[in-house]
Design a protein around this motif. Structure first.
Motif, PDB file in Angstrom:
ATOM      1  N   THR A 125       0.833  -1.204   0.000  1.00  0.00           N
ATOM      2  CA  THR A 125       0.000   0.000   0.000  1.00  0.00           C
ATOM      3  C   THR A 125       0.862   1.247   0.000  1.00  0.00           C
ATOM      4  OG1 THR A 125      -1.754  -1.163   1.187  1.00  0.00           O
ATOM      5  CG2 THR A 125      -1.825   1.245   1.233  1.00  0.00           C
ATOM      6  N   THR A 144       1.122  -6.318  -8.488  1.00  0.00           N
ATOM      7  CA  THR A 144      -0.289  -6.629  -8.725  1.00  0.00           C
ATOM      8  C   THR A 144      -0.438  -7.750  -9.738  1.00  0.00           C
ATOM      9  OG1 THR A 144      -0.888  -4.331  -8.229  1.00  0.00           O
ATOM     10  CG2 THR A 144      -2.508  -5.649  -9.421  1.00  0.00           C
ATOM     11  N   VAL A 146       0.194  -8.675  -3.733  1.00  0.00           N
ATOM     12  CA  VAL A 146      -0.133  -7.538  -2.872  1.00  0.00           C
ATOM     13  C   VAL A 146      -0.523  -7.984  -1.475  1.00  0.00           C
ATOM     14  CG1 VAL A 146      -1.726  -5.609  -2.507  1.00  0.00           C
ATOM     15  CG2 VAL A 146      -0.784  -6.043  -4.791  1.00  0.00           C
ATOM     16  N   SER A 193       2.257   1.902  -3.386  1.00  0.00           N
ATOM     17  CA  SER A 193       1.258   2.373  -4.350  1.00  0.00           C
ATOM     18  C   SER A 193       1.033   3.876  -4.256  1.00  0.00           C
ATOM     19  CB  SER A 193      -0.072   1.641  -4.139  1.00  0.00           C
ATOM     20  OG  SER A 193      -0.707   2.052  -2.931  1.00  0.00           O
ATOM     21  N   ASN A 194       1.433   4.479  -3.143  1.00  0.00           N
ATOM     22  CA  ASN A 194       1.291   5.922  -2.971  1.00  0.00           C
ATOM     23  C   ASN A 194       2.561   6.690  -3.332  1.00  0.00           C
ATOM     24  OD1 ASN A 194      -1.385   5.771  -1.932  1.00  0.00           O
ATOM     25  ND2 ASN A 194      -0.579   5.165   0.058  1.00  0.00           N
ATOM     26  N   THR A 240       5.571   3.243  -9.457  1.00  0.00           N
ATOM     27  CA  THR A 240       4.326   2.822 -10.109  1.00  0.00           C
ATOM     28  C   THR A 240       4.487   1.522 -10.897  1.00  0.00           C
ATOM     29  OG1 THR A 240       4.770   4.237 -12.022  1.00  0.00           O
ATOM     30  CG2 THR A 240       3.478   5.197 -10.233  1.00  0.00           C
ATOM     31  N   VAL A 247       4.613  -1.435  -8.486  1.00  0.00           N
ATOM     32  CA  VAL A 247       3.278  -1.757  -7.977  1.00  0.00           C
ATOM     33  C   VAL A 247       2.489  -2.522  -9.036  1.00  0.00           C
ATOM     34  CG1 VAL A 247       1.090  -0.760  -7.223  1.00  0.00           C
ATOM     35  CG2 VAL A 247       3.247   0.158  -6.352  1.00  0.00           C
ATOM     36  N   LYS A 248       2.616  -2.109 -10.298  1.00  0.00           N
ATOM     37  CA  LYS A 248       1.956  -2.829 -11.395  1.00  0.00           C
ATOM     38  C   LYS A 248       2.442  -4.274 -11.450  1.00  0.00           C
ATOM     39  CE  LYS A 248       1.427  -2.706 -16.455  1.00  0.00           C
ATOM     40  NZ  LYS A 248       1.796  -1.970 -17.702  1.00  0.00           N
TER      41      LYS A 248
END
Length: 205
Positions: free
Chosen positions: A80, A96, A101, A83-84, A89, A92-93
């Motif tokens: 999390t 996922t 995650v 992701s911020n 980015t 995080v992709k």
């Protein structure tokens, strides 16, 4: 391979100087006492070389406020928190796409070497797309970036077993660390369950 990030916590500690032997501290009055208190010990000198917060030129890209800031990331579990962060980015992709995650967020204690978007951009686009589409290969690459326990800057150098089952070797000290050709550009970033070292290249198994 849903074990991107489980592990134990290991935190850094600061050294404190104490005066043992009252005779030595007080036998010659105020001048002697003042002289003793202003002389740094070896342990103090060592502590000055240890980073006590985030370090590195790449930290300038982290927001100064909000959920993606250093303070905001410390409140969230690592997936999390990432992701911020605008630097992460693509990572995080990838996390996922690998369905990692939940595993990441529920881990007890980890150290994550997190490649920036620029690090992923070094991989040819066709190769990166193929990696993101291959869940098994992607999981192996991602878990190669994760070790158990939260390693503070004075603990991170050395050889560490990754969650992929192989090892990585971190070299350096203070605020300068490398893993192979990758350099830490923003280190010692805390999340609720992990210590994060942002790196400028993707670490390949």
């Amino acid at each position: 391979m849903n074990r991107l990030l489980p592990r134990r916590t290991a935190a850094g500690a600061a050294a404190v100087v104490m005066c043992f032997g009252l005779a030595a501290c007080s036998s010659s009055g105020d001048d002697s006492s003042s002289s003793e208190s202003t002389t740094p010990s070896a342990s103090e000198s060592m502590s000055e070389d240890m980073a006590t917060g985030p370090f590195g030129a790449g930290c300038a890209g982290v927001p100064t406020e909000g959920e993606g800031s250093v303070e905001g990331m410390a409140d969230d579990p690592v997936a999390t928190a990432a992701s911020n962060n605008p630097l992460l980015t693509t990572l995080v992709k990838a996390v996922t796409a690998a369905d990692l995650v939940d595993t990441l967020n529920s881990a007890e204690a980890l150290t994550v070497f997190a490649p920036t978007d620029d690090a992923f951009a070094k991989i040819p686009a066709a190769d990166l797309d193929a990696l993101l589409a291959d869940k098994d290969a992607l999981t192996k690459v991602l878990t190669h970036h994760v070790v158990e326990g939260q390693l503070a800057p004075d603990e991170v150098a050395g050889e560490h077993e990754t969650l992929a089952g192989d090892t990585i070797t971190v070299e350096g000290s203070g605020e300068e660390f490398t893993i192979g050709e990758a350099a830490v550009v923003c280190g010692n970033v805390d999340t609720a369950n992990a210590k994060v070292y942002v790196v400028d290249s993707v670490l390949m198994p």
